[in-house]
Design a protein around this motif. Structure first.
Motif, PDB file in Angstrom:
ATOM      1  N   GLY A   1      25.384  82.438  33.390  1.00 52.99           N
ATOM      2  CA  GLY A   1      24.751  82.298  34.693  1.00 52.99           C
ATOM      3  C   GLY A   1      23.828  81.112  34.838  1.00 52.99           C
ATOM      4  O   GLY A   1      23.238  80.916  35.911  1.00 52.99           O
ATOM      5  N   THR A   2      23.700  80.289  33.788  1.00 49.49           N
ATOM      6  CA  THR A   2      22.808  79.123  33.830  1.00 49.49           C
ATOM      7  C   THR A   2      23.627  77.848  33.894  1.00 49.49           C
ATOM      8  O   THR A   2      24.453  77.598  33.005  1.00 49.49           O
ATOM      9  N   PRO A   3      23.438  76.986  34.915  1.00 54.98           N
ATOM     10  CA  PRO A   3      24.171  75.714  35.002  1.00 54.98           C
ATOM     11  C   PRO A   3      23.750  74.779  33.867  1.00 54.98           C
ATOM     12  O   PRO A   3      22.551  74.579  33.628  1.00 54.98           O
ATOM     13  N   ILE A   4      24.725  74.233  33.150  1.00 54.56           N
ATOM     14  CA  ILE A   4      24.436  73.303  32.057  1.00 54.56           C
ATOM     15  C   ILE A   4      25.321  72.069  32.174  1.00 54.56           C
ATOM     16  O   ILE A   4      26.326  72.064  32.889  1.00 54.56           O
ATOM     17  N   GLY A   5      24.942  71.008  31.462  1.00 51.72           N
ATOM     18  CA  GLY A   5      25.729  69.785  31.433  1.00 51.72           C
ATOM     19  C   GLY A   5      25.324  68.947  30.236  1.00 51.72           C
ATOM     20  O   GLY A   5      24.283  69.198  29.609  1.00 51.72           O
ATOM     21  N   PRO A   6      26.116  67.928  29.884  1.00 52.08           N
ATOM     22  CA  PRO A   6      25.783  67.051  28.756  1.00 52.08           C
ATOM     23  C   PRO A   6      24.451  66.351  28.984  1.00 52.08           C
ATOM     24  O   PRO A   6      24.180  65.848  30.076  1.00 52.08           O
ATOM     25  N   THR A   7      23.622  66.302  27.946  1.00 57.11           N
ATOM     26  CA  THR A   7      22.315  65.665  28.051  1.00 57.11           C
ATOM     27  C   THR A   7      22.422  64.147  27.918  1.00 57.11           C
ATOM     28  O   THR A   7      21.692  63.410  28.572  1.00 57.11           O
ATOM     29  N   PHE A   8      23.339  63.708  27.086  1.00 54.55           N
ATOM     30  CA  PHE A   8      23.461  62.282  26.827  1.00 54.55           C
ATOM     31  C   PHE A   8      24.638  61.698  27.616  1.00 54.55           C
ATOM     32  O   PHE A   8      25.109  62.289  28.571  1.00 54.55           O
ATOM     33  N   SER A   9      25.107  60.556  27.207  1.00 52.95           N
ATOM     34  CA  SER A   9      26.133  59.842  27.967  1.00 52.95           C
ATOM     35  C   SER A   9      27.436  60.628  28.029  1.00 52.95           C
ATOM     36  O   SER A   9      27.751  61.408  27.128  1.00 52.95           O
TER      37      SER A   9
ATOM     38  N   THR B   1      30.719  69.127  18.978  1.00 49.77           N
ATOM     39  CA  THR B   1      29.616  69.815  19.626  1.00 49.77           C
ATOM     40  C   THR B   1      28.780  68.815  20.418  1.00 49.77           C
ATOM     41  O   THR B   1      28.508  67.711  19.953  1.00 49.77           O
ATOM     42  N   ILE B   2      28.383  69.207  21.618  1.00 48.43           N
ATOM     43  CA  ILE B   2      27.730  68.297  22.560  1.00 48.43           C
ATOM     44  C   ILE B   2      26.360  68.841  22.951  1.00 48.43           C
ATOM     45  O   ILE B   2      26.246  69.992  23.389  1.00 48.43           O
ATOM     46  N   PRO B   3      25.293  68.041  22.809  1.00 52.87           N
ATOM     47  CA  PRO B   3      23.967  68.486  23.257  1.00 52.87           C
ATOM     48  C   PRO B   3      23.965  68.678  24.773  1.00 52.87           C
ATOM     49  O   PRO B   3      24.394  67.800  25.520  1.00 52.87           O
ATOM     50  N   CYS B   4      23.474  69.817  25.230  1.00 54.88           N
ATOM     51  CA  CYS B   4      23.466  70.122  26.660  1.00 54.88           C
ATOM     52  C   CYS B   4      22.081  70.581  27.103  1.00 54.88           C
ATOM     53  O   CYS B   4      21.253  71.000  26.289  1.00 54.88           O
ATOM     54  N   HIS B   5      21.847  70.486  28.403  1.00 52.32           N
ATOM     55  CA  HIS B   5      20.591  70.926  28.985  1.00 52.32           C
ATOM     56  C   HIS B   5      20.877  71.718  30.254  1.00 52.32           C
ATOM     57  O   HIS B   5      21.982  71.662  30.799  1.00 52.32           O
ATOM     58  N   GLU B   6      19.885  72.439  30.707  1.00 48.73           N
ATOM     59  CA  GLU B   6      20.015  73.186  31.956  1.00 48.73           C
ATOM     60  C   GLU B   6      19.840  72.219  33.119  1.00 48.73           C
ATOM     61  O   GLU B   6      18.804  71.578  33.257  1.00 48.73           O
ATOM     62  N   THR B   7      20.859  72.103  33.947  1.00 46.22           N
ATOM     63  CA  THR B   7      20.854  71.108  35.023  1.00 46.22           C
ATOM     64  C   THR B   7      20.146  71.583  36.280  1.00 46.22           C
ATOM     65  O   THR B   7      19.674  70.767  37.084  1.00 46.22           O
ATOM     66  N   GLY B   8      20.122  72.885  36.485  1.00 43.83           N
ATOM     67  CA  GLY B   8      19.520  73.413  37.711  1.00 43.83           C
ATOM     68  C   GLY B   8      20.397  73.219  38.931  1.00 43.83           C
ATOM     69  O   GLY B   8      19.989  73.499  40.060  1.00 43.83           O
ATOM     70  N   LYS B   9      21.624  72.719  38.727  1.00 40.07           N
ATOM     71  CA  LYS B   9      22.537  72.472  39.839  1.00 40.07           C
ATOM     72  C   LYS B   9      23.538  73.610  39.961  1.00 40.07           C
ATOM     73  O   LYS B   9      24.057  74.102  38.966  1.00 40.07           O
TER      74      LYS B   9
END
Length: 204
Positions: free
Chosen positions: A157-165, A141-149
């Motif tokens: 419908g919400t763009p997300i991506g890994p928060t850390f490395s 499991t990977i911590p993710c955030h909303e990228t806005g990209k």
């Protein structure tokens, strides 16, 4: 009967594992935890040693664990820092992958079991603690955030991506798994960010 994906009870997908809701540059907030298959259609632990899918295609002969390669380390060059201020950790990982100017990616690959993408989300990562090998078990499991990209991975419908490395190769997850194992060993992501770097290479 379909087997369930592994969930690590000792380092859960929770704020306790993160240590804090906000991190480093950009104050990115972890909004969800996702599996690699939710972020990439064909995830891989090491993309250059795996074929085209979840079910295999592993060519272990390409790992070439007995040799060093003159030139730049592919793994070293693929590391991308996330929102944690842990460049010292990533620099240590890169230095292990490139010793004396020689690519030594095999040292990184040998730290993982299984050595390829595991659809059941279970990995053991070998770190050294007090001079002895210790296998740290993590789920994927990977911590993710909303990228806005736009144009990237979207969930509902919400763009997300890994928060850390992560790896610059969007398929690879080895950077995230190694960083997560290091965080578990030392208590939380926040604890790892604040730890002094002098012993990092020893752990790796």
């Amino acid at each position: 009967r379909r087997k369930a994906r592994f969930v690590d009870p000792d380092f859960p997908a929770s704020s306790e594992s993160l240590g804090a809701p906000h991190f480093g540059k950009g104050n990115k907030t972890v909004s969800s935890w996702r599996r690699p298959a939710e972020l990439n259609y064909v995830p891989a632990l090491f993309s250059d040693a795996e074929g085209g899918g979840h079910e295999g295609g592993n060519d272990l002969t390409r790992l070439d664990t007995a040799q060093e390669t003159v030139g730049a380390s592919k793994l070293c060059d693929s590391i991308e820092q996330g929102s944690l201020g842990d460049c010292w950790l990533l620099a240590s990982i890169a230095s292990v992958a490139s010793i004396d100017g020689r690519a030594n990616d095999a040292l990184i690959r040998e730290m993982f079991s299984p050595p390829s993408y595991n659809p059941f989300g279970f990995y053991s990562v070998r770190l050294r603690v007090d001079g002895e090998d210790r296998w740290i078990v993590v789920d994927d499991t990977i911590p993710c955030h909303e990228t806005g990209k736009t144009g990237g991975v979207e969930v509902n419908g919400t763009p997300i991506g890994p928060t850390f490395s992560c790896s610059r190769d969007g398929r690879e997850i080895w950077v995230m798994m190694l960083e997560k194992a290091f965080a578990k060993l030392h208590g939380s992501s926040r604890t790892r960010m604040q730890n002094p770097p002098k012993w990092v290479k020893i752990d790796i």
